[in-house]
Scaffold this motif. Structure first.
Motif, mmCIF file in Angstrom:
data_model
loop_
_atom_site.group_PDB
_atom_site.id
_atom_site.type_symbol
_atom_site.label_atom_id
_atom_site.label_comp_id
_atom_site.label_asym_id
_atom_site.label_seq_id
_atom_site.Cartn_x
_atom_site.Cartn_y
_atom_site.Cartn_z
ATOM 1 N N HIS A 195 11.513 -0.851 1.695
ATOM 2 C CA HIS A 195 10.140 -1.020 2.202
ATOM 3 C C HIS A 195 10.131 -1.863 3.480
ATOM 4 O O HIS A 195 9.251 -1.728 4.311
ATOM 5 C CB HIS A 195 9.243 -1.679 1.154
ATOM 6 N N GLU A 217 6.523 5.495 -0.256
ATOM 7 C CA GLU A 217 7.076 5.220 -1.587
ATOM 8 C C GLU A 217 8.239 6.169 -1.908
ATOM 9 O O GLU A 217 9.208 5.774 -2.551
ATOM 10 C CB GLU A 217 5.987 5.329 -2.653
ATOM 11 N N HIS A 271 14.554 -0.028 -3.807
ATOM 12 C CA HIS A 271 13.240 0.486 -3.401
ATOM 13 C C HIS A 271 12.494 -0.573 -2.577
ATOM 14 O O HIS A 271 12.033 -0.306 -1.473
ATOM 15 C CB HIS A 271 12.462 0.875 -4.665
ATOM 16 N N GLU A 272 12.415 -1.795 -3.121
ATOM 17 C CA GLU A 272 11.678 -2.857 -2.409
ATOM 18 C C GLU A 272 12.358 -3.206 -1.088
ATOM 19 O O GLU A 272 11.689 -3.453 -0.076
ATOM 20 C CB GLU A 272 11.547 -4.116 -3.280
ATOM 21 N N HIS A 318 2.067 6.240 -4.846
ATOM 22 C CA HIS A 318 3.302 6.536 -5.573
ATOM 23 C C HIS A 318 3.211 7.947 -6.157
ATOM 24 O O HIS A 318 2.161 8.368 -6.609
ATOM 25 C CB HIS A 318 3.520 5.557 -6.731
HETATM 26 ZN ZN LIG Z 1 7.017 0.685 -3.361
#
Ligand SMILES: [Zn+2]
Length: 326
Positions: A166, A223, A162-163, A286
């Motif tokens: 980004h 997100e 996830h990070e 989110h």
């Molecule tokens: Zn995030």
């Protein structure tokens, strides 16, 4: 208050108790496996041109990684007195202001942390081009040094992926490998990326966690892209991690892939009051916990296969409405 004002002093005590060196080693290894998986996916994307791919991979290779706690600890140069709470808070605030002012005109300190070690959170910083995982999030349900790889890749791997994505989402993609605000996409690739995000907006707009109140697909887009991409990359990394090893035996009746997805679902298990959920639907970028699980999983063929989901079932979305970005 101790965490907010003396976070790294508290953090030194915290990691001694809660974050053994084996955990750091294991998490670093996972991050590198995720990096390999994302690199493979970028290389094989059919919608991104060779020029942009090269830039994306340069950026991914340059990703800094911070795990657990800072290499050098901050010194808090102010008095803390047992019987003076108000004074302590004021001295802490004054120290923080001086600390910031002292940075003026100096080069960036790339060793600095934006979260304290005991924080249960993680971040990608576009201006530093780095991903950061404080020790606080490196505990169950996110990470368990004693759990098997399937569960850890499903939970922490999901968050790491996830990070990482980004760095390439609608905001992160505007920064280059050094963290400068600089476009490195060809116009055609940027357009291809944006057209693929429409399906994500539509998918999440349709979720109705409270009667008459929907998720805002645009507000939560970045997100959701990170969740969908992060889970996919984590699964690929889990499979890569098995190379050369025999297929893992089922544990408690669950196969490796099933344990991976159970690990992912456990991360966002939560309770929330209706009023709080209603507020967050309007303000939080989110999606709610349930949608953070069902959204990405219902897009993933690897999930259908693991649990035998059939066409037409709610957790198996039709191929033509499934967003495919990473
Ligand atoms: Zn995030």
């Amino acid at each position: 208050m101790a965490d907010g004002t003396l976070g790294e002093a508290l953090g030194q005590l915290y990691v001694k108790v809660a974050f053994p060196p084996e955990s750091k080693k294991k998490v670093l290894e996972m991050v590198e496996n995720l990096r390999v998986a994302l690199r493979e996916r970028i290389t094989n994307l059919d919608w991104m041109g060779a020029e942009t791919k090269q830039q994306a991979i340069t950026k991914l290779n340059a990703f800094g990684v911070k795990i657990g706690y800072p290499d050098k600890w901050k010194t808090y140069a102010f008095d803390v007195k047992r019987d003076d709470y108000f004074g302590n808070v004021r001295r802490a605030a004054a120290f923080r202001i001086q600390e910031n002012l002292a940075k003026l005109g100096k080069p960036i300190d790339r060793t600095e942390w934006g979260m304290t070690p005991s924080t249960v959170n993680a971040y990608y910083s576009p201006t530093m081009n780095e991903i950061v995982f404080p020790a606080g999030i490196l505990q169950p349900p996110f990470f368990d040094p004693k759990a098997d790889d399937a569960v850890n890749y499903g939970s922490l791997g999901f968050v790491i992926g996830h990070e990482m994505t980004h760095g390439f989402d609608d905001s992160g993609s505007q920064f280059d490998a050094e963290g400068n605000l600089k476009n490195w996409w060809t116009d055609a690739d940027k357009k291809a990326y944006q057209s693929r995000t429409d399906l994500v907006v539509k998918q999440y707009d349709a979720y109705e966690p409270l009667k008459g109140e929907h998720v805002n697909g645009k507000l939560t887009l970045g997100e959701n892209i990170a969740d969908i991409g992060g889970l996919k990359i984590a699964f690929a990394a889990y499979q890569n991690s098995l190379k050369g090893k025999p297929a893992p035996a089922p544990i408690d009746g669950f196969t490796g892939p099933q344990r991976f997805f159970l690990g992912a679902a456990a991360v966002w298990r939560n309770h929330i009051r209706e009023a709080a959920l209603s507020l967050r639907l309007k303000t939080d970028p989110h999606s709610p916990g349930r949608e953070r699980v069902n959204g990405p999983l219902s897009n993933l063929p690897e999930f259908y296969e693991a649990f035998g989901c059939a066409d037409g079932q709610p957790m198996k979305r039709d191929a033509q409405v499934r967003p495919a970005i990473w």
